[in-house]
Design a protein around this motif. Sequence first.
Motif, PDB file in Angstrom:
ATOM      1  N   ASP A  75       0.853  -1.187   0.000  1.00 39.65           N
ATOM      2  CA  ASP A  75       0.000   0.000   0.000  1.00 39.65           C
ATOM      3  C   ASP A  75       0.896   1.247   0.000  1.00 39.65           C
ATOM      4  O   ASP A  75       1.280   1.746   1.063  1.00 39.65           O
ATOM      5  CB  ASP A  75      -0.920  -0.023   1.218  1.00 39.65           C
ATOM      6  N   ILE A  76       1.234   1.713  -1.175  1.00 38.07           N
ATOM      7  CA  ILE A  76       2.175   2.826  -1.314  1.00 38.07           C
ATOM      8  C   ILE A  76       1.642   4.094  -0.662  1.00 38.07           C
ATOM      9  O   ILE A  76       2.388   4.836   0.006  1.00 38.07           O
ATOM     10  CB  ILE A  76       2.478   3.090  -2.797  1.00 38.07           C
ATOM     11  N   ASN A  77       0.353   4.381  -0.821  1.00 37.34           N
ATOM     12  CA  ASN A  77      -0.220   5.592  -0.223  1.00 37.34           C
ATOM     13  C   ASN A  77      -0.123   5.553   1.291  1.00 37.34           C
ATOM     14  O   ASN A  77       0.143   6.581   1.936  1.00 37.34           O
ATOM     15  CB  ASN A  77      -1.670   5.768  -0.665  1.00 37.34           C
ATOM     16  N   PHE A  78      -0.332   4.369   1.871  1.00 40.71           N
ATOM     17  CA  PHE A  78      -0.196   4.245   3.322  1.00 40.71           C
ATOM     18  C   PHE A  78       1.242   4.509   3.756  1.00 40.71           C
ATOM     19  O   PHE A  78       1.489   5.241   4.721  1.00 40.71           O
ATOM     20  CB  PHE A  78      -0.633   2.855   3.779  1.00 40.71           C
ATOM     21  N   LYS A  80       3.462   6.272   2.289  1.00 41.54           N
ATOM     22  CA  LYS A  80       3.731   7.709   2.148  1.00 41.54           C
ATOM     23  C   LYS A  80       3.122   8.507   3.293  1.00 41.54           C
ATOM     24  O   LYS A  80       3.707   9.492   3.759  1.00 41.54           O
ATOM     25  CB  LYS A  80       3.203   8.209   0.805  1.00 41.54           C
ATOM     26  N   SER A  81       1.941   8.084   3.772  1.00 39.55           N
ATOM     27  CA  SER A  81       1.325   8.787   4.903  1.00 39.55           C
ATOM     28  C   SER A  81       2.143   8.575   6.179  1.00 39.55           C
ATOM     29  O   SER A  81       2.259   9.486   7.008  1.00 39.55           O
ATOM     30  CB  SER A  81      -0.122   8.322   5.104  1.00 39.55           C
ATOM     31  N   LYS A  83       5.414   8.095   6.186  1.00 44.37           N
ATOM     32  CA  LYS A  83       6.591   8.945   5.969  1.00 44.37           C
ATOM     33  C   LYS A  83       6.288  10.400   6.352  1.00 44.37           C
ATOM     34  O   LYS A  83       7.079  11.070   7.039  1.00 44.37           O
ATOM     35  CB  LYS A  83       6.987   8.839   4.495  1.00 44.37           C
ATOM     36  N   HIS A  84       5.122  10.898   5.949  1.00 45.93           N
ATOM     37  CA  HIS A  84       4.732  12.268   6.300  1.00 45.93           C
ATOM     38  C   HIS A  84       4.608  12.413   7.814  1.00 45.93           C
ATOM     39  O   HIS A  84       5.060  13.424   8.384  1.00 45.93           O
ATOM     40  CB  HIS A  84       3.411  12.621   5.625  1.00 45.93           C
ATOM     41  N   ILE A 133      10.943   4.724   0.313  1.00 45.35           N
ATOM     42  CA  ILE A 133       9.891   5.730   0.497  1.00 45.35           C
ATOM     43  C   ILE A 133      10.073   6.511   1.793  1.00 45.35           C
ATOM     44  O   ILE A 133      10.001   7.744   1.811  1.00 45.35           O
ATOM     45  CB  ILE A 133       8.491   5.071   0.467  1.00 45.35           C
TER      46      ILE A 133
END
Length: 282
Positions: A75-78, A80-81, A83-84, A133
Amino acid sequence: MLNKTKLIGAGLGLRREMLGQLTTVPASVDFWEIAPENWIPLGGKYPKILRQLTQQHQFSCHGLSLSIGSPAPLDINFVKSVKHFLDEHQIQSYSEHLSYCSGEGHLYDLMPIPFTEEAVKHVVQRVKQVQDIIERPLILENVSYYAAPGQEMSELDFTLAVLNESGCSLLLDVNNIYVNSINHAYDAEQFLASMPSHKIAYGHIAGHFDEADDLKVDTHGADVIEPVWQLLKRAYELHGVFPTLLERDFNIPPIKTLLHEVEKIKSTQALVALQNNSQRLA
């Protein structure tokens, strides 16, 4: 100035239900640990409270749903979240479980990855993807498990292969070694001694539930028992004193009670450090 690059000492897992007791943050807790999934979607007062805490104290993140061994796409979007979130709170340490919790949907439990060469390659590729990531080393925890479907190699060999081939670090969970050693009839100290010292980022210690003499369940819902304390001491003797955090996920007693166990981590660290210094001077 607070050094946010390296964990030290003894830590405690922070749960939201503890916040009301933290009018004064205990000085005996050197670092705190949170699951990013429990904080990322929150609005209202909680982000502000967390921001105040992370600005003033050392924190690590221990995730719940990365699902590093899942057959489903990462889940790339997860990621990235996460990481943020790490960047926002200046948290350098991000750990997860060497397991999976998703397939065609979320399983809401940590499932054992098959101990196979194919699974090693699969996990290693995903670890590298995550590290690219988050721009940090991923720290993976040796997990408790109750069955080993499709097993072709030992838990030890599987764990070492993932650590060595992926470049990730290790979250050494001492209670999980103890639980697995009872459930799967192996020597806990031998397993512990085989762990690579240079890979250990920090450790976990927790309580568990005795289902039977030969079945222990990793619940994080009870006090740490004496054999696990002794195994932690042995871990320090074998690998040097490393930062160690107390996990307590339910049946959570008052903070003052938890601090007794945090202090026991610190006293064990101090004892072994003194022993090691004495041996060097002898």
